[in-house]
Design a protein around this motif. Structure first.
Motif, short mmCIF file in Angstrom:
data_model
loop_
_atom_site.label_atom_id
_atom_site.label_comp_id
_atom_site.label_asym_id
_atom_site.label_seq_id
_atom_site.Cartn_x
_atom_site.Cartn_y
_atom_site.Cartn_z
N LEU A 122 0.78 -8.44 11.51
CA LEU A 122 1.43 -7.31 10.71
C LEU A 122 2.69 -7.46 9.77
O LEU A 122 3.45 -8.07 10.45
N ALA A 153 -2.73 -4.70 2.78
CA ALA A 153 -4.16 -4.32 2.68
C ALA A 153 -4.17 -3.30 3.77
O ALA A 153 -3.68 -3.61 5.05
N GLN A 188 -5.96 -1.86 6.70
CA GLN A 188 -6.80 -2.22 7.79
C GLN A 188 -7.46 -1.05 8.51
O GLN A 188 -6.94 -0.55 9.66
N GLY A 192 -10.59 -1.02 9.58
CA GLY A 192 -11.53 -1.57 10.54
C GLY A 192 -11.49 -1.01 12.16
O GLY A 192 -12.35 -0.52 12.56
N ARG A 209 -9.95 7.48 10.56
CA ARG A 209 -10.04 6.79 9.03
C ARG A 209 -9.88 7.80 8.08
O ARG A 209 -9.27 7.78 7.05
N ASP A 233 -10.26 -5.92 -0.52
CA ASP A 233 -9.08 -5.08 0.27
C ASP A 233 -8.79 -3.91 -0.41
O ASP A 233 -8.75 -3.72 -1.42
N GLY A 260 -1.91 -4.90 6.83
CA GLY A 260 -1.98 -6.46 7.05
C GLY A 260 -1.83 -7.04 5.50
O GLY A 260 -1.84 -6.47 4.42
N HIS A 318 -5.82 -10.49 1.07
CA HIS A 318 -6.20 -11.56 0.73
C HIS A 318 -6.00 -11.85 -0.80
O HIS A 318 -6.01 -11.00 -1.42
#
Ligand code: GDP
Ligand code: MG
Length: 797
Positions: free
Chosen positions: A3, A509, A511, A513, A520, A547, A577, A580
């Protein structure tokens, strides 16, 4: 994935104590004058018995008889500054800008106190004397510096008379977009600088933002109560000139008097009189009440050669500065050999002010109140009221009331849009056009830049920041409009989305997930509210990497967002995070790919050839089908061709290693058999993937390269250039920026600047900032390619 953690934000400095040493001025013409002024002794005036004899009863003026040290009891019926009548009427919105700790809030408080009702002030105590004033937000109270803009409206309780609305802006570099938003809706600005070493890069940055906004401004050189006399003032002027690139035109200068309280007097350069906190028309031979000498004999000051010389010198500089920008004054200057009469000088001052040709400066002390009267009148003179044709420019219909949105506040469950009225009057229950809103929000699609709202109530900020209901507001006023649904507001910051230029930001980004669906949902909803508040937070999806990029103006901004999520939405986790990088893949020499070793009846099949194309050419599709096999059914219809194009682009869009797009290739479709578009897509995707994986030695990875511009103080340029080279960057050059800053331009791979915000902060001790723009893609070296391929194909990354 590790992180990212931004380092703790640099704490804002408190009121600076250091005294700036004198510097040689840069401009040849001005260098001469400031060198001369430095050779003067401090502006000492003869004080005491001898001088007392010189005091004439006729020179005692209004205010000088009042020996009380309570400046709250001042009554101001007539202008104190005597710059002549103010050029325009109406309410004004003024942004107060400057570095942290320079005294912006104190200046606001002082200006608000000027208009406050004397009786009320007596009951409440002076606002300006409250400690930790105007900083109400929890994030600010703990940090002890401003993180948000605060709006205060000077009111005299007599209804819709012209008012002064002050936007007290934050000074931290992360919050520059808020300053830019404030400048966008303000008619002008007060740039607060500190006389004691406070004319630094942050001051220069604030001034640069004002310049970019093209709004008229007034400089308030604060802290004369702490100044050490002439050298401090002249050094501050020199520093301002170096930073701002212009010599400010001094209208009020500190006049230090031996024996009197330090920094308790100002020289009115236009009239040649002296000002104390009691009044502003003291002749330089007079008796003044020293606030520390209550009960004692008043201090007596007399005209001395030093003060006369100082006054003459500043007046000459003023006349010269005005003659340089005003033909009429130049004529008078030449005719009178520099001895221009005061009415001519005043008229020229007004013309130059109206045309925004000079930067007027008022020295003073927000702490003692010295110079705030003067500042108020200079604001009235130099910052025009009224809205001009702003409404039309923003697309408002002429006949109906309209306002420009500034920001959005959440008060309990109610959304309040704060706006500046540009077409009045506004009344509750009547429709109002609102400009300054943007097209999209995460959930709702608002598509117009002007929306019409019908607020049930109208609210205004009072002088003390609290909100009160009113029945009518007018052009030039700030108003709070309750709206049912949140409205997405436009940011007026220099780096607008869509301009291609991005201000260096802390980008992460999101995250999602690891979150449960309800977590969420709650997080996205909360972020949506914050995004709409126009606080500089941005969320965008990178289509290539998928992302969700959440970007902050810097580390302070990130901390504030985290705090708001906890406080207002009870959300404790904001999982972030490293984003990418959107790599691309291409080939060096032709490769062929088949979706399966051989075609089978009834099974979709594709045969492709990928040939190297030019860099940045994207995809060139050559459909060879009809050419190769005219027996396959003759003509390819236009629909089939469009579908094929779509299928190929979509397939190649993720045919590279780790699903990255294949670009800069010429695609030849050698054979394709499919019963549907879906089948074709699958077959072409398989063929393209196989072509790419069989390309092994032929495969080339391309990485995004940005053109980066970092604006840093000159002393950091060498280190920055080295740092950029270490990042595989190519320095393109440097150029002069504001004051002593330089801009270093370089081309750097995006991969290398993911943490640049934090690194630049460290490297420049918080004084640098940067912007970047995607410039194109470049081939990576074989060693790096290996590393990136490993990252791309490692499911954990
Ligand atoms: N001596 C002195 N202190 C001042 C003056 N103006 C502001 N200060 C002090 O400097 C500190 C920072 O002032 P503040 O108005 O909060 O600064 P801001 O961050 O620009 O809003 C406070 O403790 C003020 O009391 C001044 O003219 N003279
Ligand atoms: Mg403040």
């Amino acid at each position: 994935m590790a992180l990212l953690s931004c380092p703790p934000s640099a704490r804002a400095g408190s009121f600076p104590k250091a005294v700036l040493p004198g510097h040689a001025s840069t401009g040849p013409h001005l260098a001469a004058s400031s060198a001369e002024s430095k050779s003067l002794p401090p502006f000492a005036l003869a004080v005491g018995a001898v001088a007392a004899a010189a005091v004439s009863a006729t020179t005692r003026r209004r205010g000088t008889k009042n020996t009380s040290n309570n400046n709250n009891s001042r009554q101001r019926a007539t202008p104190v500054v005597q710059l002549g009548a103010s050029t325009s009427e109406g309410s004004r919105v003024v942004a107060v800008v400057g570095r942290d700790g320079v005294g912006k809030s104190k200046v606001c408080a002082g200006l608000l106190d000027l208009a406050a009702d004397t009786a009320k002030r007596a009951a409440d105590g002076s606002f300006a004397q409250k400690s930790r004033l105007l900083e109400a937000e929890p994030g600010e109270a703990t940090r002890n510096f401003s993180c948000f803009s605060h709006v205060y409206s000077q009111r005299d309780g007599r209804g819709p008379t012209p008012r002064l609305h002050l936007i007290d802006t934050p000074g931290h570099v992360d919050r520059l977009p808020l300053v830019e938003d404030a400048l966008h809706i303000a008619q002008g600005a007060v740039v607060v600088c500190s006389i004691n070493g406070g004319v630094d890069a942050a001051c220069g940055r604030a001034f640069a933002a004002v310049e970019r906004s093209r709004k008229p401004s007034v400089i308030f050189l604060n802290g004369v109560d702490r100044a050490d006399g002439a050298p401090g003032f002249l050094a501050a002027l020199d520093a301002l000139e170096r930073r701002l690139g212009v010599r400010p035109v001094v209208l009020f200068a500190p006049a230090h008097v031996v024996g009197a309280e330090s920094g308790s007097l100002l020289l009115n350069v236009v009239s040649g009189t002296l000002c104390s906190t009691q009044g502003c028309d003291l002749e330089p031979v007079t008796e003044i009440a020293d606030s520390k000498s209550r009960g004692k004999k008043p201090t007596v000051i007399a005209k001395t050669p030093e003060i006369t010389k100082f006054a003459t010198q500043l007046r000459e500089q003023l006349v010269e500065a005005l003659a340089n920008v005003d033909d009429e004054l130049m004529e008078a200057y030449l005719e009178t050999d520099g001895k221009v009469a005061r009415p001519l000088l005043e008229a020229a001052l007004h013309r130059a002010a109206a045309a925004g040709l000079i930067s007027p400066l008022v020295a003073g002390s927000a702490k003692t109140g010295l110079g705030l009267d003067a500042l108020q009148e200079v604001i009235g003179t130099f910052i025009p009221g009224g809205s001009g044709d702003l409404g039309a420019q923003l697309g408002l219909q002429p006949a109906t009331p309209g306002a420009v949105a500034f920001r959005q506040l959440l008060s309990g469950q109610e959304h309040l849009v704060e706006a500046r009225v540009v077409q009045g009057p506004l009344r509750p229950g009547e429709p109002c056009q609102l400009a300054g809103v943007v097209a999209e929000s995460v959930f709702k699609g608002l598509s117009s830049r002007v929306v019409t709202v019908t607020p049930k109530r109208l609210l205004v900020h009072s002088a003390r920041g609290e909100v009160q209901q009113v029945q009518e507001v007018h052009e030039g006023d700030m108003v709070l409009l309750p709206v049912d649904v949140p409205i997405a507001l436009a940011s007026h910051s220099a780096a607008e989305p869509g301009s291609g230029v991005r201000r260096g930001r802390c980008t992460f980004a999101l995250q999602l997930g690891g979150l449960k669906p309800e977590q969420r949902e709650a997080l996205l909803r909360a972020l949506d509210v914050l995004l709409q508040a126009g606080d500089g937070l941005r969320l965008e999806t990178n289509e290539e990497t998928g992302d969700k990029l959440l970007s902050f103006m810097g580390t302070l901004h990130l901390e504030l967002v985290r705090e708001r999520l906890v406080r207002e939405f009870k959300i404790k986790t904001l999982p972030l995070g490293q984003p990418h990088v959107a790599y691309h893949a291409t080939v060096k020499s032709p490769v062929v790919g088949k979706s399966a070793p051989a075609p089978k009846k009834g099974v979709a099949w594709a045969l492709l050839e990928l040939l190297p194309g030019k860099r940045d050419s994207g995809l060139e599709i050559q459909d060879e089908l009809a050419k190769l096999d005219p027996t396959r059914g003759g003509k390819v219809t236009a629909e089939v061709e469009t579908a094929l194009d779509r299928v190929l682009r979509s397939a190649l869009g993720k045919a590279g290693p780790g699903n990255i797009p294949v670009v800069d290739v010429i695609v030849k479709v050698l054979d394709l058999a499919a019963a549907s578009e879906q089948q074709a897509l699958e077959a072409v995707t398989a063929a393209a993937r196989l072509a790419m994986s069989s390309a092994a030695g032929n495969l080339v990875l391309l990485e995004p390269v940005v053109e980066l511009e970092a604006d840093v103080p000159s002393k950091f340029v060498g280190r920055l250039q080295m740092d950029l080279k270490d990042r595989r960057g190519e320095v393109l050059g440097t150029r002069h920026s504001e004051g002593e800053n330089q801009v270093v331009a370089a081309e750097v791979p995006l991969r290398e600047i993911l943490n640049f915000d934090q690194d630049l902060n460290k490297l420049t001790e918080g004084e640098g900032f940067f912007t970047f723009r995607l410039q194109g893609y470049q081939e990576v070296t074989p060693v790096l390619q290996k590393r990136i391929l490993a990252e791309l194909t490692d499911p954990a990354s």
